[in-house]
Scaffold this motif. Structure first.
Motif, PDB file in Angstrom:
ATOM      1  N   THR A 144      29.327  34.948  46.347  1.00  0.00           N
ATOM      2  CA  THR A 144      30.778  35.113  46.471  1.00  0.00           C
ATOM      3  C   THR A 144      31.364  35.735  45.218  1.00  0.00           C
ATOM      4  N   TYR A 145      30.868  35.305  44.063  1.00  0.00           N
ATOM      5  CA  TYR A 145      31.329  35.885  42.797  1.00  0.00           C
ATOM      6  C   TYR A 145      30.994  37.373  42.737  1.00  0.00           C
ATOM      7  N   GLU A 146      29.801  37.746  43.192  1.00  0.00           N
ATOM      8  CA  GLU A 146      29.408  39.151  43.166  1.00  0.00           C
ATOM      9  C   GLU A 146      30.315  40.004  44.059  1.00  0.00           C
ATOM     10  N   VAL A 147      30.679  39.441  45.215  1.00  0.00           N
ATOM     11  CA  VAL A 147      31.574  40.184  46.114  1.00  0.00           C
ATOM     12  C   VAL A 147      32.941  40.372  45.474  1.00  0.00           C
ATOM     13  N   GLY A 152      36.724  44.084  42.264  1.00  0.00           N
ATOM     14  CA  GLY A 152      37.614  44.136  41.111  1.00  0.00           C
ATOM     15  C   GLY A 152      38.723  43.101  41.155  1.00  0.00           C
ATOM     16  N   MET A 153      38.424  41.916  41.671  1.00  0.00           N
ATOM     17  CA  MET A 153      39.452  40.891  41.843  1.00  0.00           C
ATOM     18  C   MET A 153      39.296  39.731  40.863  1.00  0.00           C
ATOM     19  N   LEU A 154      38.539  39.932  39.795  1.00  0.00           N
ATOM     20  CA  LEU A 154      38.478  38.903  38.760  1.00  0.00           C
ATOM     21  C   LEU A 154      39.835  38.803  38.058  1.00  0.00           C
ATOM     22  N   ASN A 155      40.157  37.585  37.613  1.00  0.00           N
ATOM     23  CA  ASN A 155      41.421  37.339  36.923  1.00  0.00           C
ATOM     24  C   ASN A 155      42.618  37.772  37.772  1.00  0.00           C
ATOM     25  N   SER A 156      42.586  37.426  39.042  1.00  0.00           N
ATOM     26  CA  SER A 156      43.700  37.751  39.939  1.00  0.00           C
ATOM     27  C   SER A 156      43.896  36.611  40.921  1.00  0.00           C
ATOM     28  N   TYR A 157      45.101  36.521  41.469  1.00  0.00           N
ATOM     29  CA  TYR A 157      45.381  35.495  42.474  1.00  0.00           C
ATOM     30  C   TYR A 157      44.562  35.725  43.737  1.00  0.00           C
ATOM     31  N   GLY A 158      44.338  36.982  44.072  1.00  0.00           N
ATOM     32  CA  GLY A 158      43.510  37.271  45.235  1.00  0.00           C
ATOM     33  C   GLY A 158      42.100  36.746  45.068  1.00  0.00           C
ATOM     34  N   GLY A 159      41.535  36.910  43.871  1.00  0.00           N
ATOM     35  CA  GLY A 159      40.205  36.379  43.621  1.00  0.00           C
ATOM     36  C   GLY A 159      40.158  34.867  43.659  1.00  0.00           C
ATOM     37  N   LEU A 160      41.250  34.208  43.268  1.00  0.00           N
ATOM     38  CA  LEU A 160      41.306  32.752  43.312  1.00  0.00           C
ATOM     39  C   LEU A 160      41.438  32.223  44.742  1.00  0.00           C
ATOM     40  N   ILE A 161      42.149  32.970  45.592  1.00  0.00           N
ATOM     41  CA  ILE A 161      42.535  32.443  46.900  1.00  0.00           C
ATOM     42  C   ILE A 161      41.603  32.891  48.017  1.00  0.00           C
ATOM     43  N   LEU A 162      41.322  34.195  48.102  1.00  0.00           N
ATOM     44  CA  LEU A 162      40.646  34.748  49.280  1.00  0.00           C
ATOM     45  C   LEU A 162      39.296  34.102  49.598  1.00  0.00           C
ATOM     46  N   PRO A 163      38.432  33.831  48.630  1.00  0.00           N
ATOM     47  CA  PRO A 163      37.136  33.235  49.004  1.00  0.00           C
ATOM     48  C   PRO A 163      37.229  31.823  49.547  1.00  0.00           C
ATOM     49  N   LEU A 164      38.378  31.175  49.400  1.00  0.00           N
ATOM     50  CA  LEU A 164      38.502  29.773  49.804  1.00  0.00           C
ATOM     51  C   LEU A 164      39.406  29.568  51.011  1.00  0.00           C
ATOM     52  N   ILE A 165      39.857  30.648  51.662  1.00  0.00           N
ATOM     53  CA  ILE A 165      40.835  30.453  52.730  1.00  0.00           C
ATOM     54  C   ILE A 165      40.204  30.247  54.105  1.00  0.00           C
ATOM     55  N   ALA A 166      38.912  30.466  54.245  1.00  0.00           N
ATOM     56  CA  ALA A 166      38.264  30.192  55.531  1.00  0.00           C
ATOM     57  C   ALA A 166      37.915  28.712  55.603  1.00  0.00           C
ATOM     58  N   LEU A 231      37.252  28.302  37.172  1.00  0.00           N
ATOM     59  CA  LEU A 231      36.540  28.400  35.903  1.00  0.00           C
ATOM     60  C   LEU A 231      35.605  29.596  35.891  1.00  0.00           C
ATOM     61  N   LEU A 232      35.012  29.907  37.036  1.00  0.00           N
ATOM     62  CA  LEU A 232      34.066  31.014  37.116  1.00  0.00           C
ATOM     63  C   LEU A 232      34.759  32.356  37.248  1.00  0.00           C
ATOM     64  N   ILE A 233      35.854  32.397  37.965  1.00  0.00           N
ATOM     65  CA  ILE A 233      36.464  33.668  38.347  1.00  0.00           C
ATOM     66  C   ILE A 233      37.481  34.167  37.330  1.00  0.00           C
ATOM     67  N   THR A 234      37.926  33.330  36.401  1.00  0.00           N
ATOM     68  CA  THR A 234      38.955  33.726  35.445  1.00  0.00           C
ATOM     69  C   THR A 234      38.417  33.653  34.020  1.00  0.00           C
ATOM     70  N   THR A 235      38.726  34.673  33.261  1.00  0.00           N
ATOM     71  CA  THR A 235      38.430  34.694  31.828  1.00  0.00           C
ATOM     72  C   THR A 235      39.689  34.875  30.997  1.00  0.00           C
ATOM     73  N   ASP A 236      40.768  35.295  31.624  1.00  0.00           N
ATOM     74  CA  ASP A 236      42.047  35.458  30.940  1.00  0.00           C
ATOM     75  C   ASP A 236      42.762  34.107  30.895  1.00  0.00           C
ATOM     76  N   PRO A 237      43.125  33.600  29.705  1.00  0.00           N
ATOM     77  CA  PRO A 237      43.827  32.306  29.637  1.00  0.00           C
ATOM     78  C   PRO A 237      45.115  32.265  30.447  1.00  0.00           C
ATOM     79  N   GLU A 238      45.747  33.432  30.647  1.00  0.00           N
ATOM     80  CA  GLU A 238      46.984  33.461  31.427  1.00  0.00           C
ATOM     81  C   GLU A 238      46.759  33.114  32.891  1.00  0.00           C
ATOM     82  N   MET A 239      45.508  33.142  33.361  1.00  0.00           N
ATOM     83  CA  MET A 239      45.196  32.808  34.749  1.00  0.00           C
ATOM     84  C   MET A 239      44.628  31.405  34.894  1.00  0.00           C
TER      85      MET A 239
END
Length: 293
Positions: A144-147, A152-166, A231-239
């Protein structure tokens, strides 16, 4: 003239009222005692968020709030550690709302298609969805992280939400509910010329509101408490989310923890889920116990 005593079939036997009253009081005492046990750590966390650092580290710890409420909560909301707590609360709120709403929308439409449409392999698709319950997030987290990284959805709300909505669980629950809806309703809507989506929006959706409310509370708390994936998908402290922020506030090595700010952050992290549970309490309970749903 004295009236003869009458005994009715529905009257409780003598002494039943007293016994029922004693058992009622006993059950209330046990319940209150359990609530106090659960609430006491939360009370200590609140007290710790209103006092100074020396008052916490020097025993005995105070049991009543201090005079540092404004200073500690202001420091937490405005300063924090790497990023203000207000920013982390906003990130967690967006993530939890996105996960809850996304899961409910996708599950509603998936269950609607499985129950009311005929297409090849319908049951195969349903059982494939159901089989995803056998795969926890930790098993599929690397692909999932590779996808997400590939899109290009690292450090984004889409990356936080989309993999967990199913959600296979929500899809299964809505499917079971739709199967209890009388076929006459669908037939009547078809006779009246209503389109499938009109039938879904005007009939099925209102009938599902208690189920939706119950699932929304559960899924919101699920999204709010997520730790590993953010923790895995974000590296920017602002996220950073609030759960990540609390963990990062604990120092490493010989550094001293700022316990009043940590406790203030913990109390703030509990406020949004509590508001959601209290505001949707009636619908949540009806969605779980309503026998006519």
């Amino acid at each position: 003239m004295n009236r003869p005593d009458k005994t009715y079939a529905n009257d409780p036997p003598p002494g039943m009222v007293e016994k029922r009253g004693a058992s009622l009081w006993f059950s209330h005492v046990i319940m209150i005692f359990g609530v106090l046990i659960v609430f006491f750590p939360i009370w200590l966390a609140f007290v710790a968020s209103t006092v100074t650092q020396p008052e916490i580290v020097q025993p005995p710890m105070p049991l009543w709030p201090g005079d540092q409420f404004y200073n500690n909560y202001r420091e937490a909301l405005v300063s924090g550690v790497n990023v203000p707590v207000a920013t982390m609360l906003l990130n967690s709120l967006i993530m939890a709302m996105g996960i809850a709403i996304g899961k409910i929308v996708i599950s509603l439409l998936s269950a609607f298609a499985i129950v009311y449409f005929k297409f090849p392999g319908k049951m195969i698709f349903f059982w494939l969805i159901f089989l995803t319950l056998m795969l926890p997030v930790e098993v599929r987290i690397v692909p999932t992280y590779e996808v997400i990284a590939g899109f290009g959805m690292l450090n984004s709300y889409g990356g936080l939400i989309l993999p967990l909505i199913a959600s296979a669980t929500a899809t299964f629950l809505f499917r079971q509910f739709f199967m209890t809806v009388p076929d006459e309703l669908a037939e009547a809507a078809r006779v009246d010329g209503a389109s499938p989506m009109r039938f879904f929006w005007d009939i099925l959706f209102p009938m599902s509101r208690t189920n939706i409310a119950a699932l929304f509370v559960i899924l919101f708390i699920y999204g709010w408490n997520q730790y590993l994936w953010p923790l895995l998908i974000t590296t920017d402290p602002e996220m950073n989310t609030i759960v990540m922020g609390i963990r990062q506030m604990f120092p490493s090595g010989d550094d001293v923890a700022n316990w009043p700010v940590i406790m203030a952050t913990s109390i703030l992290a509990m406020v949004p889920p509590i508001i959601v549970v209290i505001s949707m309490q009636k619908l949540f309970i009806r969605g779980l116990v309503d026998s006519e749903k």
